[in-house]
Motif scaffolding. Structure first.
Motif, PDB file in Angstrom:
ATOM      1  N   ASP A 155      24.619  39.115  86.241  1.00 45.04           N
ATOM      2  CA  ASP A 155      25.894  38.850  85.556  1.00 45.04           C
ATOM      3  C   ASP A 155      26.271  39.973  84.597  1.00 45.04           C
ATOM      4  N   VAL A 156      25.256  40.519  83.907  1.00 47.97           N
ATOM      5  CA  VAL A 156      25.548  41.559  82.912  1.00 47.97           C
ATOM      6  C   VAL A 156      26.152  42.792  83.586  1.00 47.97           C
ATOM      7  N   VAL A 157      25.684  43.130  84.766  1.00 45.92           N
ATOM      8  CA  VAL A 157      26.213  44.290  85.496  1.00 45.92           C
ATOM      9  C   VAL A 157      27.611  43.961  86.026  1.00 45.92           C
ATOM     10  N   GLU A 158      27.760  42.745  86.524  1.00 45.14           N
ATOM     11  CA  GLU A 158      29.071  42.320  87.034  1.00 45.14           C
ATOM     12  C   GLU A 158      30.124  42.434  85.930  1.00 45.14           C
ATOM     13  N   ASP A 159      29.767  42.010  84.709  1.00 48.12           N
ATOM     14  CA  ASP A 159      30.719  42.080  83.588  1.00 48.12           C
ATOM     15  C   ASP A 159      31.079  43.531  83.261  1.00 48.12           C
ATOM     16  N   GLN A 160      30.070  44.411  83.288  1.00 44.35           N
ATOM     17  CA  GLN A 160      30.355  45.839  83.028  1.00 44.35           C
ATOM     18  C   GLN A 160      31.322  46.384  84.078  1.00 44.35           C
ATOM     19  N   PHE A 161      31.039  46.070  85.334  1.00 43.20           N
ATOM     20  CA  PHE A 161      31.892  46.577  86.422  1.00 43.20           C
ATOM     21  C   PHE A 161      33.313  46.025  86.289  1.00 43.20           C
ATOM     22  N   ARG A 162      33.411  44.768  85.940  1.00 43.55           N
ATOM     23  CA  ARG A 162      34.734  44.147  85.811  1.00 43.55           C
ATOM     24  C   ARG A 162      35.567  44.882  84.745  1.00 43.55           C
ATOM     25  N   ARG A 163      34.904  45.213  83.619  1.00 43.07           N
ATOM     26  CA  ARG A 163      35.631  45.916  82.550  1.00 43.07           C
ATOM     27  C   ARG A 163      36.128  47.277  83.046  1.00 43.07           C
ATOM     28  N   LEU A 164      35.271  48.000  83.796  1.00 39.29           N
ATOM     29  CA  LEU A 164      35.672  49.328  84.267  1.00 39.29           C
ATOM     30  C   LEU A 164      36.780  49.235  85.328  1.00 39.29           C
ATOM     31  N   PHE A 165      36.664  48.258  86.229  1.00 34.63           N
ATOM     32  CA  PHE A 165      37.730  48.101  87.240  1.00 34.63           C
ATOM     33  C   PHE A 165      39.055  47.731  86.563  1.00 34.63           C
TER      34      PHE A 165
END
Ligand code: SF4
Length: 435
Positions: A195-205
């Protein structure tokens, strides 16, 4: 462990299925005894990711032991997986397995009303007695009258290896995904991410301006994303080829990119996604630059410790090629051998282009031959499965468990240094032991 006939050695150009790959890498194919986890192992991370799902393995005591030992240490709450153990009477065909299965599932669902999706997971024993879990899933879903979704997939060691269990699981979800017919473009990231990586990716996208974004698997199986002709598919894991093909069949188009490991791979991954949405490169770079710079600084700490060291990957997780690329290009390591359980050309073409042309790449395994080569090479570090690590350590080789690379958050900019550190750790441990 599977024993197949003698080794076959072939070579072929990696000009891949018309993908236009510039690299020309010899691929050595081997068959023989192999040592890798079966696809049941995927349950360990899938059950943590999909919070309203339950995984019921229809298997033997061996399957139950595998799950318990692989996942037991990570369970802090009531687990969302179990094994329905096939007894001697079931295996001898003296009991009606379907009746037994219906009873077990009914009891389970009555006790656990929080289950939204139940996966019946096939194993070697259920396959050997030809228990039709697809039919059983349909029958049980009908009995539940829509209250619980029941699906089946195989994690059997006869037809899946380690991370392939995630692919068979996600493939089972594809027909359940709603259709997308509005023609609007949306990005679908494929493959389990913490989840922590998914959240980081979501912010960048978001910062890049991607209009619509979803992940497969989602955190809840009841929230499956839609798929259709507007869907642009971006794989975060190299072992989801069957699922990618099923999504392409439903109209999605696959974005070709290296995997988001290390700074280089992550940067290329975001740029490939942005280009698929016609986002200008400078806007993408502006969005990712701070995270990329942080990652560069973090990685520099470990580069000196890894540079010049020789590393071999034994076939296990399917992450071997992107990780080898990261270690060679960004950390200065020398690739002695990269072994992969199978080479999915479609999913790995952009990665192969980044490997040195003379890399020794093997597909499949003939364990004894591979160990002979390993003993001759004596690399500084060997990445392998749990079963081989201890004997190799006893021979004085330094090892890294490949399973740890699947369980740890290692994707993306913010994890690039942690990823490098995972390889530094065993080298330091060996050094301290030597002292
Ligand atoms: Fe062993 Fe097959 Fe069960 Fe996997 S599915 S634990 S290989 S018996």
């Amino acid at each position: 462990m599977t024993d197949v006939s003698a080794a076959v050695r072939t070579s072929e150009s990696a000009a891949l299925d018309g993908q236009g790959c510039a690299a020309s890498i010899e691929v050595h194919r081997e068959q023989g005894q192999r040592q890798a986890f079966c696809g049941l192992a995927g349950i360990v991370w899938l059950h943590r990711k999909i919070q309203d799902a339950f995984f019921l393995v229809i298997g033997s005591r061996t399957c139950a032991h595998l799950l318990q030992s692989a996942a037991g240490v990570m369970i802090f709450a009531e687990p969302r997986f179990a094994t329905a153990i096939l007894g001697d009477r079931d295996l001898a065909g003296l009991a009606d397995c379907n009746e037994e299965l219906d009873r077990v599932v009914t009891e389970l669902l009555a006790r656990r009303p929080d289950i939204g999706t139940l996966f019946l997971v096939g194993s070697c024993p259920s396959e050997v007695i030809k228990l039709d879990l697809e039919n059983a899933a349909q029958r049980l879903a009908r009995a539940q009258q829509g209250r619980v979704r029941v699906l089946a997939y195989s994690g059997s060691g006869l037809d899946t290896t380690f991370t392939q269990g995630e692919d068979t699981c996600l493939s089972a979800l594809v027909p359940e995904m709603p259709g997308r017919h509005d023609g609007a473009h949306a990005l679908l990231v494929l493959g389990t991410l913490p989840d922590v990586v998914e959240d980081q990716f979501r912010r960048l996208f978001d910062a890049m301006g991607i209009p619509s974004l979803a992940f497969l698997p989602p955190r809840r199986a009841s929230e499956l994303p839609a798929v259709g002709p507007g869907t642009r598919l971006l794989a975060a894991q190299p072992f989801v080829g069957e699922t990618a093909a099923a999504l392409v069949d439903r109209g999605a188009s696959l974005i070709e990119a290296p995997y988001p490991f290390g700074v280089e791979g992550t940067r290329a991954w975001f740029h490939a996604a942005g280009a698929a949405f016609d986002i200008p490169a400078d806007r993408i770079e502006e969005a990712i630059a701070p995270a990329a710079a942080r990652a560069e600084r973090g990685l520099a700490r470990y580069r000196d410790e890894l540079a010049g060291k020789r590393i071999s990957f034994l076939p296990d997780s399917q992450l071997e090629i992107p990780l080898g690329r990261f270690l060679q290009r960004e950390c200065g390591m020398e690739l002695t051998e990269i072994g992969v359980p199978y080479l999915d050309r479609r999913m790995l073409a952009p990665e192969l282009e980044l490997l040195p042309a003379d890399v020794r790449l093997t597909e499949g395994q003939d364990l004894e031959r591979q160990l002979d080569r390993l003993r001759a090479d004596r690399p500084d570090l060997t990445v392998c499965g749990l079963g081989l690590a201890n004997p190799l350590e006893a021979e004085g080789l330094t090892t890294k468990w490949s399973i740890e690379l699947v369980f740890s958050p290692v994707h993306g900019f913010d994890q690039a240094a942690d990823l490098a550190e995972l390889f530094v750790r065993p080298l330091n441990r060996r050094q301290r032991l030597a002292l």
